[in-house]
Each structure stands twice: as structure tokens, then as C-alpha cells.
Design an enzyme around this catalytic site. Structure first.
Site, mmCIF file in Angstrom:
data_model
loop_
_atom_site.group_PDB
_atom_site.id
_atom_site.type_symbol
_atom_site.label_atom_id
_atom_site.label_comp_id
_atom_site.label_asym_id
_atom_site.label_seq_id
_atom_site.Cartn_x
_atom_site.Cartn_y
_atom_site.Cartn_z
ATOM 1 C CB ALA A 157 52.006 34.505 53.123
ATOM 2 N N GLY A 198 50.136 38.938 56.052
ATOM 3 C CA GLY A 198 51.267 39.673 55.498
ATOM 4 C C GLY A 198 50.844 40.996 54.890
ATOM 5 C CD GLU A 204 53.088 40.037 59.418
ATOM 6 O OE1 GLU A 204 52.997 39.268 58.428
ATOM 7 O OE2 GLU A 204 53.741 39.778 60.439
ATOM 8 C CD GLU A 242 49.453 36.212 59.943
ATOM 9 O OE1 GLU A 242 48.490 36.574 60.661
ATOM 10 O OE2 GLU A 242 50.019 36.971 59.150
#
Ligand code: NAD
Length: 688
Positions: free
Chosen positions: A61, A102, A105, A125
Site C-alpha cells: 500500500a 498489498g 496480496e 502489516e
């Protein structure tokens, strides 16, 4: 444009191109979806390869978008991944470099994954107080099994594709190559282009038994000391085993949303940005270049000198280490070798690397061998006369332009600089013990320290893995000056009727690894006593620290005498009847009733003592910014990271409340909170 789209034969290549780390900001997410749509709409395309440029897949992110409308704007990362899941043509992720958060992911949303062996995959995270929020907690256990996934998600530590590919039954990586994952992925895509149905990680069954991991969870709870994210991550990974995918995804979303809006994550984001800010020195621009440092000298091979030398050896910088007598040199070198050997024994260091590092170390008794050093760090006895002698010699011997640094904890760096003909080249480099382990480095700026010397110190600090913070020349610099006030607050509580165990337990409940009295027993109570005795001798009216003095008069120096604030059987503290009697006698003498304090009150008394002194340091100009004080405490003093640091904490409490509390804690004394604190409280200001 954050995305580059091209076709190679019947394969479409979507490349994330968002320097420096291919963060998955809004425009990147939009670009991926639009690239995907183009590929799906194009009848000339059979398969899609998704990759990143700039040597990365994606580091996740875009943290700068956190808390802004962009972070939640469509398509969200979950929506991008859902689009991959739903794609009617195979999507192959080609992973090189880092693939984190992310980024991983996203890769887990592809149908296949091809990676270079050295690429690093992880879900970090928790380091920001979060859980993965785009399916990571549900897909990683399905791809790797519960045991490995839970380890990765709760620790945040990445692993290489090489290591992950070797896990039995793993479904994370379909192919691992030495170089050029993109070319390999394009070949792979051609091979599997016709495969239907397309495999999806969400459809796999997560192997493992979370119930059997209950002891592991209990250990994690104990270790986390109130930090929520790792435990939430553990439980979500368990959900991946026990629950249907969509239900698990909804649970992940709910937990993520709660954490991202919570205090802990805000504190960890603050810590992240505070560490970045600490590297900037106001008034010194990018035009000021660091001096090259290719060779380092260290004076003194004692506790600190040895550890300091190791920092440089670890990054391949040769070190010449000087002592007064051969025995001291031998002893120092022996300790360094033993420290490396411990790492070898644990499998953390290859034996040949140990030898390479030791080969970079040159022992000497002769100052002439330091002449061509670019930087010399002094770590000899803490005695002004010794320091003066040593710096006079260094000034004579070491080449012009070299930096002369002192590791002193308490002495005046300006006075040390004054004995040299080049005070502009003198700086304090205050390492913390053990110097090869502790992250904090206080860079002490003397009145005449040159700008490029500071920049060199900061750059070098980063190079050896330290968190550098610039401090001015004052007693104790930043960290120890604040610590003094924190300890004083602990002593005041003892006088008021609290016990060491009660205070330590409150502070440990707040998240510190150890309370002040356990720390004191570890470091040695005699050190503080020696300083107090000196102060009493200098100033007969100086207030006595009666309880601590009586403790030392009994020879209770701490762990080293198996008795201090606690009794010791090995390293485990037990409440001491001797200390109980000592306190009872003190309270009796002063008419104090022993009382039980609310743990929150104990925490406020101690932590706000840090804030109070921090505000004075800031106002007196010995620190550059409030967040630097937080960085010092997070990196050097075990302040719980999810609490953000003493200044951040005070802002959360609210400064008017802080000022009122400090006044109450000091009732009956001649005391005023730091003027800056009062001013900020009165004007609605904050440290942030
Ligand atoms: P130490 O006693 O373990 O080591 C000092 C070493 O310096 C000894 O090996 C001694 O032989 C050597 N030495 C003395 N005079 C010398 C000279 N003229 N030339 C060369 N070598 C000489 O002490 P230490 O704990 O390593 O502390 C060293 C410095 O680091 C002090 O200034 C201290 O305040 C500072 N410091 C210590 C700590 C700590 O926790 N120990 C933390 C931060 C800073």
C-alpha cells in the site's frame, strides 16, 4: 502513468511502474484494472503477466495515502484482486525483488506465481499495527499452510522465494528461477494458457491445526504486551483453516477497519514518519555532502569500543582498534570474536564471514596506526582528563579532514573539542550498550561541529543500521536526561507508598519490556549511587535519594550481587523481604501509609516525567523536534512502539490534562511543568 501495458505475442504484460517501490496507490490500482480489461477484451491475448518495474514487484500500500480519501477510492485493492480472481484468462504474477504487504496480496490474487529465488515475500502489516487487509490473512494460509503463514503474518518478517518454494505442499510459487522472472512467466503463461478451470488460491484448503497452536498463541499474547495486531493476525489466519473464504475475508475487513482507525496503528505510523524525519537536519540542505568514510579507528576495546567496532566490521569497513596495553587489546578482541561465534553457533552467521570480519580488524597500541582513519571514535574511560589527553594525541596524529568522535555519556563534547585545533571536526557519537545491538545513536552536535560532519554521522549511522538522532550538548543529552526524570518519578512513588513490583508491573502492562526497578537491577544500582554520592559531595544541600541509598548501603547492587530491588535466583526477580522492611522503615519514619496505586496513575507519573523533561530539552534547543524525542525512546529505551513515544503519548492524553496531572503529582513541592508544555496546553497546541 503508474502502469505500463504492452503485448508480447499472445501475452499481455502489465507492469507496475510507480517509483520508488511500486506502491499500490489509487492510480496504480486503476491502471491494473484497466490493463486487465484491455487484455481480457483483446481476442489476440490468451494470458496476462503482472509484474513490477524498478527491480520490485511491489512493496504494498502507499502509506502516504493512509487516512486520505484516495486510500478507500475504487477500485480498492480488494476490488482489484477480485477482478483478477474473476478473470477468464490466466494471470501470472512475475515476482522480482520485494513483494510485500498489498504486493503479496495482489500476487496471491493471480492464478499463478513465478518468482526469482532471491525475491522477498512477506506481509509486514503488523509493523504498522495492522493486519493484511486485502485477503492476505485468508490466502496465505491456503497457499502455505497455517504454520508458516501465521509465522509470517504475526512477525511481519519476509522470506525468500527460495525458502518458501521448499515448503512441503506449498501452492504459493509455481516456478522459481535464478533471474528474469518476467521472461520465465511469459514462457509459463504460454504453457498454461489453455488450462481451465483456472486455479484460485481462495479455493484451496488451508492445511494445519490452529487448536494445536494454542501455546504458540499464548506466547504471542505474552510477548505482544498489549499490542493487538499480531494476535488479531493469528486469529484471522486460524479463520482461514476453519471458515469459508468469503466469511474469513469479511472478518479480515472488519478487523482491518478497526485497527486502521485505532490508536495503535496511528502511533506506529507516527513512529515510521518520525524515524524518517529524524534523518533531516534543519538548515542543512542536500548540497552538504557526507565525507567519505572508508577506514575507522576506535579507541578503547572495552564494553563499548568492541561493540562499536563490530558495527563497522559488519558492513565491511576496516577498523583499527587501539588500547593502552596488550592484555586489554587481547581481551577486547576475544570478546568481539566470541560475540560473532555466538551468531555462528546459532546458525545466523557463516564461519567464513566471521573470519572475514575479524580480518578487517587491526589491533594496535600505536597512535600512528590511526593516522589515515577517516573517522576515529573514542570509547575510553569516562574521565575528562583521559579524554583530553586522548583528543590532544588524536589531533596531532590523525590526518586533516578526519572526523574525531567521542562516545562519552556525560562529558561536555564542546570541552573535548576545545583541546583540538579542529573543533569543527569533533562530534559526539553516543552509542548504547550493547553497541552492536542497540539501534539508537545520539549524534551530539557541538557548538562548532561542521554541517558535513553531522551529515556524515547521520549517513554512516544509517549505513551501520542505526537510528540516528541529533542532540545538543547538555547533561545526559536527550535519552539519559529524560531517563533521569523518569527514575526520579519512580523514586517519588516509592516514597509515597508504592512498591518496586507494583511500579514495574504497571510499566510492563503499558508495554515496556521491563519496569524501571528491574532495569536498574540489570544495569547495576551502584552506578546511580556513585553519581549521587558525587552530587552530594559537590552540593551538601542536594536532596537525598534515601531509599535507593539505603539499598546500596546494603550492597544490593542488582543482578550482579543476586540482590537489588528484588532477590534473584538466576535472572528471575522475586519480591524481597529485605526491601519490604527497608520501605516499611522509611514509610514509618516519614509517617507515610503504604498504598496501592492505580496502574494508570503509575504509568502517567513515569511516562509524563519523560514528556516533561522532553519539553524542556526541546525548548532549550537540545533537540530538533518533538518527534525526535519519541524516536530516542522507541529506538533506545524500550518504549512500546504501539504507544508512539512519550511526546506522542502526551498529545493523546491531551496537554491540558498532562499539565494538571504533573501539578498534582508534584503537590507540595516547588515545581512547575516545562514552560513549553504549559504554553502548548494553554494555546490548544500539541507536540505533533
Ligand atoms: P570500559 O571500561 O569497558 O572500556 C574502556 C576501555 O578503554 C578499557 O578497555 C581501557 O583499557 C581503555 N582505555 C582507557 N584509557 C585508554 C587510552 N588512553 N587509550 C586507549 N584505551 C584506553 O568502558 P565502557 O563502558 O566501554 O565506556 C567507554 C565510554 O563509553 C565511556 O565514555 C562511557 O561513558 C561511554 N558509554 C558507555 C556506555 C555503557 O553502557 N557502558 C554507554 C554509552 C557510552
Amino acid at each position: 502513468m503508474a502502469i505500463h501495458y504492452e503485448t508480447q505475442g499472445r501475452t499481455a504484460l502489465i507492469r507496475i511502474d510507480n517509483p520508488p517501490v511500486n506502491g499500490l496507490g489509487h492510480s496504480t490500482r486503476e491502471g491494473i484494472v484497466s490493463g486487465l480489461r484491455s487484455a481480457l477484451d483483446d481476442s489476440g491475448i490468451d494470458a496476462i503477466v503482472l509484474t513490477g518495474g524498478n527491480g520490485f514487484f511491489s512493496a504494498g500500500a502507499d502509506i502516504t495515502e493512509f487516512g486520505t480519501p484516495k486510500s478507500g477510492a475504487a477500485p480498492t485493492l480488494n476490488e482489484v484482486i477480485a477482478a483478477l480472481d474473476a478473470a477468464g484468462k490466466p494471470v501470472v504474477a512475475a515476482i522480482e525483488g520485494t513483494c510485500l504487504g498489498g504486493g503479496l496480496e495482489l500476487a496471491l490474487g493471480a492464478h499463478y506465481r513465478v518468482a526469482t529465488a532471491a525475491s522477498k515475500l512477506g506481509l509486514p502489516e503488523v509493523n504498522l499495527g495492522l493486519v493484511p487487509g486485502a485477503g492476505g490473512t485468508q490466502r496465505l494460509p491456503r497457499a502455505l499452510g497455517f504454520a508458516t503463514a501465521v509465522d509470517m503474518i504475526t512477525s511481519g518478517a519476509p522470506r525468500t522465494a527460495r525458502v518458501l518454494a521448499a515448503i512441503d505442499g506449498q501452492r504459493l510459487l509455481d516456478r522459481v528461477v535464478d533471474t528474469d522472472a518476467v521472461a520465465a512467466a511469459i514462457d509459463f503463461a504460454a504453457e498454461i494458457a489453455a488450462t481451465r478451470p483456472l486455479p484460485r488460491v481462495r479455493d484451496l484448503i488451508a492445511a494445519g491445526d490452529p487448536a494445536a497452536a494454542a501455546p504458540q498463541r499464548a506466547a504471542l499474547v505474552a510477548r505482544s504486551r498489549g499490542f493487538l495486531a499480531p494476535i488479531a493476525a493469528f486469529d484471522l489466519a486460524a479463520t482461514a483453516v476453519t471458515t469459508a473464504f468469503d466469511e474469513g475475508l469479511a472478518a479480515e475487513r472488519a478487523i482491518f477497519t478497526g485497527l486502521v482507525a485505532g490508536e495503535q496503528s496511528a502511533a506506529l505510523r507516527h513512529a515510521f514518519f518520525a524515524e524518517r524525519a529524524a534523518r533531516k537536519i534543519p538548515g542543512i540542505g542536500p548540497d552538504v555532502r557526507p565525507r567519505p568514510v572508508a577506514k575507522v579507528g576506535v579507541l578503547g576495546a572495552g564494553t563499548m569500543g568492541g561493540g562499536i567496532a563490530m558495527n563497522f566490521l559488519n558492513v565491511g569497513i576496516p577498523v583499527t582498534i587501539l588500547e593502552t596495553v596488550p592484555e586489554a587489546l587481547d581481551r577486547g578482541l576475544g570478546v568481539i570474536r566470541r560475540n560473532y561465534q555466538i551468531q555462528v553457533d546459532k546458525g545466523k552467521l557463516a564461519p567464513e564471514v566471521l573470519e572475514q570480519r575479524m580480518a578487517l580488524l587491526t589491533p594496535t597500541l600505536d597512535y600512528a596506526d590511526l593516522a589515515d582513519s577517516d573517522l576515529v571514535i573514542e570509547a575510553v574511560f569516562e574521565d575528562m582528563d583521559v579524554k583530553r589527553t586522548v583528543f590532544t594525541k588524536l589531533d596531532e596524529v590523525v590526518k586533516p579532514g578526519a572526523i574525531l568522535a567521542s562516545n562519552t555519556s556525560t562529558l561536555d563534547v564542546n570541552a573535548i573539542a576545545a583541546v583540538t585545533s579542529r573543533p569543527e571536526d569533533v562530534v559526539g557519537l553516543h552509542f548504547f550498550s550493547p553497541a552492536n545491538v542497540m539501534k539508537l545513536l545520539e549524534i551530539v552536535r557541538g557548538d562548532r561541529t561542521a554541517d558535513d560532519v553531522l551529515v556524515t554521522a547521520m549517513t554512516l549511522g544509517t549505513r551501520i543500521g542505526k537510528t540516528g538522532v541529533v542532540a545538543g550538548v547538555c547533561d545526559g543529552f536527550i535519552g539519559n536526561r529524560m531517563l533521569y526524570n523518569y527514575r526520579a518519578a519512580g523514586f517519588a512513588l516509592l516514597r509515597a507508598g508504592a512498591t518496586p513490583a507494583e511500579i514495574d508491573s504497571a510499566i510492563e502492562g503499558f508495554g515496556f519490556a521491563m519496569g524501571p526497578f528491574r532495569v536498574a537491577d540489570l544495569a547495576g544500582n551502584d552506578i546511580g549511587w556513585a553519581i549521587r554520592k558525587r552530587r552530594y559531595a559537590e552540593d551538601p544541600d542536594a536532596p537525598r535519594e534515601e531509599i535507593a541509598d539505603s539499598l546500596c548501603e546494603l550492597g544490593r547492587y542488582g543482578q550482579k550481587t543476586a540482590a537489588g530491588w528484588y532477590d534473584y535466583d538466576g535472572r528471575t526477580p522475586k519480591p524481597s523481604p529485605v526491601v519490604a522492611d527497608l520501605l516499611a522503615a522509611y514509610w514509618d519514619k516519614h509517617g507515610t501509609k503504604p498504598q496501592t496505586f492505580d496502574p494508570d496513575e503509575i504509568v502517567q507519573r513515569l511516562v509524563l516525567a519523560l514528556t516533561d523533561e522532553g519539553a524542556r530539552i526541546l525548548e532549550e534547543g537540545f533537540a530538533q523536534r518533538a518527534s525526535d524525542l519519541d524516536v530516542v525512546y522507541l529506538a533506545g529505551y524500550g518504549f512500546p512502539r504501539h504507544r508512539g513515544g512519550p511526546m506522542w503519548y502526551a498529545d493523546r492524553v491531551g496537554l491540558p490534562t498532562v499539565v494538571a496531572a504533573l501539578r498534582r503529582f508534584h503537590e507540595g513541592e516547588e515545581y512547575e511543568p516545562a514552560p513549553l508544555l504549559v504554553r502548548l496546553a494553554e494555546t490548544g497546541g500539541s507536540f505533533d
